[in-house]
Motif scaffolding. Structure first.
Motif, mmCIF file in Angstrom:
data_model
loop_
_atom_site.group_PDB
_atom_site.id
_atom_site.type_symbol
_atom_site.label_atom_id
_atom_site.label_comp_id
_atom_site.label_asym_id
_atom_site.label_seq_id
_atom_site.Cartn_x
_atom_site.Cartn_y
_atom_site.Cartn_z
ATOM 1 N N ASN A 1 0.930 -1.242 0.070
ATOM 2 C CA ASN A 1 -0.020 0.034 -0.255
ATOM 3 C C ASN A 1 0.905 1.222 0.009
ATOM 4 O OD1 ASN A 1 -1.888 1.833 0.239
ATOM 5 N ND2 ASN A 1 -3.027 0.849 2.114
ATOM 6 N N GLY A 2 1.148 1.802 -1.166
ATOM 7 C CA GLY A 2 2.164 2.925 -1.251
ATOM 8 C C GLY A 2 1.400 4.271 -0.957
ATOM 9 N N GLU A 3 0.477 4.304 -0.971
ATOM 10 C CA GLU A 3 -0.504 5.496 -0.644
ATOM 11 C C GLU A 3 -0.461 5.869 0.807
ATOM 12 O OE1 GLU A 3 -4.153 5.633 -2.376
ATOM 13 O OE2 GLU A 3 -3.725 5.430 -4.226
ATOM 14 N N LEU A 4 -0.500 4.698 1.509
ATOM 15 C CA LEU A 4 -0.440 4.580 3.287
ATOM 16 C C LEU A 4 1.063 4.951 3.350
ATOM 17 C CD1 LEU A 4 -1.654 4.314 5.926
ATOM 18 C CD2 LEU A 4 -1.093 1.761 5.697
ATOM 19 N N ALA A 5 1.977 4.433 2.865
ATOM 20 C CA ALA A 5 3.341 4.723 3.123
ATOM 21 C C ALA A 5 3.663 6.227 3.176
ATOM 22 C CB ALA A 5 4.179 4.086 2.624
ATOM 23 N N VAL A 6 3.059 6.982 1.880
ATOM 24 C CA VAL A 6 3.324 8.264 1.457
ATOM 25 C C VAL A 6 2.606 9.010 2.328
ATOM 26 C CG1 VAL A 6 3.286 10.128 -0.268
ATOM 27 C CG2 VAL A 6 4.194 7.601 -0.611
ATOM 28 N N GLY A 7 1.112 8.685 2.786
ATOM 29 C CA GLY A 7 0.354 9.336 3.605
ATOM 30 C C GLY A 7 1.049 9.657 4.931
ATOM 31 N N ILE A 8 1.395 8.583 5.467
ATOM 32 C CA ILE A 8 1.985 8.714 6.857
ATOM 33 C C ILE A 8 3.311 9.592 7.122
ATOM 34 C CG2 ILE A 8 3.300 6.589 6.985
ATOM 35 C CD1 ILE A 8 0.997 7.820 9.821
ATOM 36 N N TYR A 9 3.887 9.598 6.106
ATOM 37 C CA TYR A 9 5.224 10.265 5.694
ATOM 38 C C TYR A 9 4.556 11.580 5.814
ATOM 39 C CZ TYR A 9 9.363 12.448 4.526
ATOM 40 O OH TYR A 9 10.506 13.415 4.342
ATOM 41 N N ASP A 10 3.670 12.083 4.938
ATOM 42 C CA ASP A 10 3.256 13.387 4.768
ATOM 43 C C ASP A 10 2.893 14.009 5.683
ATOM 44 O OD1 ASP A 10 4.205 13.633 2.158
ATOM 45 O OD2 ASP A 10 2.172 13.155 1.341
ATOM 46 N N ALA A 11 2.119 12.928 6.847
ATOM 47 C CA ALA A 11 1.159 13.480 7.933
ATOM 48 C C ALA A 11 2.285 13.525 9.130
ATOM 49 C CB ALA A 11 0.323 12.478 8.312
ATOM 50 N N ILE A 12 3.314 12.674 9.176
ATOM 51 C CA ILE A 12 4.171 13.006 10.549
ATOM 52 C C ILE A 12 5.650 13.517 10.301
ATOM 53 C CG2 ILE A 12 5.287 11.170 12.042
ATOM 54 C CD1 ILE A 12 2.831 9.439 12.184
ATOM 55 N N GLY A 13 6.020 13.525 8.986
ATOM 56 C CA GLY A 13 7.427 13.695 8.611
ATOM 57 C C GLY A 13 7.749 15.425 9.185
ATOM 58 N N ALA A 14 7.172 16.169 8.888
ATOM 59 C CA ALA A 14 7.199 17.655 9.295
ATOM 60 C C ALA A 14 7.012 17.740 10.915
ATOM 61 C CB ALA A 14 6.149 18.401 8.569
ATOM 62 N N LYS A 15 6.300 17.167 11.364
ATOM 63 C CA LYS A 15 6.134 17.014 13.108
ATOM 64 C C LYS A 15 7.599 16.667 13.482
ATOM 65 C CE LYS A 15 1.266 17.196 12.849
ATOM 66 N NZ LYS A 15 1.203 17.031 11.185
ATOM 67 N N GLY A 16 7.779 15.504 13.042
ATOM 68 C CA GLY A 16 9.048 14.864 13.295
ATOM 69 C C GLY A 16 10.175 15.761 13.454
ATOM 70 N N GLY A 17 10.505 16.222 12.167
ATOM 71 C CA GLY A 17 11.499 17.172 11.912
ATOM 72 C C GLY A 17 11.288 18.383 12.734
ATOM 73 N N LEU A 18 10.361 18.920 13.073
ATOM 74 C CA LEU A 18 10.351 20.111 13.968
ATOM 75 C C LEU A 18 10.667 19.893 15.567
ATOM 76 C CD1 LEU A 18 9.272 22.985 14.501
ATOM 77 C CD2 LEU A 18 7.069 21.926 15.178
ATOM 78 N N LEU A 19 10.117 18.310 15.963
ATOM 79 C CA LEU A 19 10.423 17.918 17.415
ATOM 80 C C LEU A 19 12.194 17.652 17.406
ATOM 81 C CD1 LEU A 19 7.589 15.701 18.217
ATOM 82 C CD2 LEU A 19 8.154 17.701 19.104
ATOM 83 N N SER A 20 12.671 16.922 16.473
ATOM 84 C CA SER A 20 14.194 16.991 16.188
ATOM 85 C C SER A 20 14.906 18.120 16.329
ATOM 86 C CB SER A 20 14.425 16.057 15.158
ATOM 87 O OG SER A 20 14.296 16.744 14.091
ATOM 88 N N ALA A 21 14.449 19.325 15.742
ATOM 89 C CA ALA A 21 14.998 20.707 15.923
ATOM 90 C C ALA A 21 15.091 21.247 17.020
ATOM 91 C CB ALA A 21 14.495 21.446 14.788
ATOM 92 N N VAL A 22 13.710 20.897 17.625
ATOM 93 C CA VAL A 22 13.721 21.614 19.219
ATOM 94 C C VAL A 22 14.508 20.671 20.235
ATOM 95 C CG1 VAL A 22 12.069 21.663 21.191
ATOM 96 C CG2 VAL A 22 11.183 22.278 18.914
#
Length: 78
Positions: free
Chosen positions: A38-59
């Motif tokens: 299910n490629g759409e699920l993999a891309v969707g979860i990355y789009d949903a969580i990726g930016a938030k994870g990057g922000l948390l790692s920067a903090v």
């Protein structure tokens, strides 16, 4: 000075825990998406969580950087 260090400690701990949990959730969901092809699920979860994870790692990184300087110079209580 000690109160700033305590605040940064709390900020560091919360952002680190949230980053690890979000990364683990993303990894588990993407692994499930891989097995179900299910490629759409993999891309969707990355789009949903990726930016938030990057922000948390920067903090986490910034608070660690600041704490390294504050703890290096031992200051008496304010």
């Amino acid at each position: 000075m000690k109160s700033i260090c305590k605040l940064l400690d709390i900020l560091f701990l919360i952002s680190l825990i949230l980053f690890v949990v979000l990364s683990a959730v993303m990894l588990l969901i993407q692994t499930g998406a891989l097995f179900t092809l299910n490629g759409e699920l993999a891309v969707g979860i990355y789009d949903a969580i990726g930016a938030k994870g990057g922000l948390l790692s920067a903090v986490t990184a910034i608070s660690t950087f600041i704490l390294g300087y504050l703890r290096h110079t031992e200051q008496p209580d304010d």
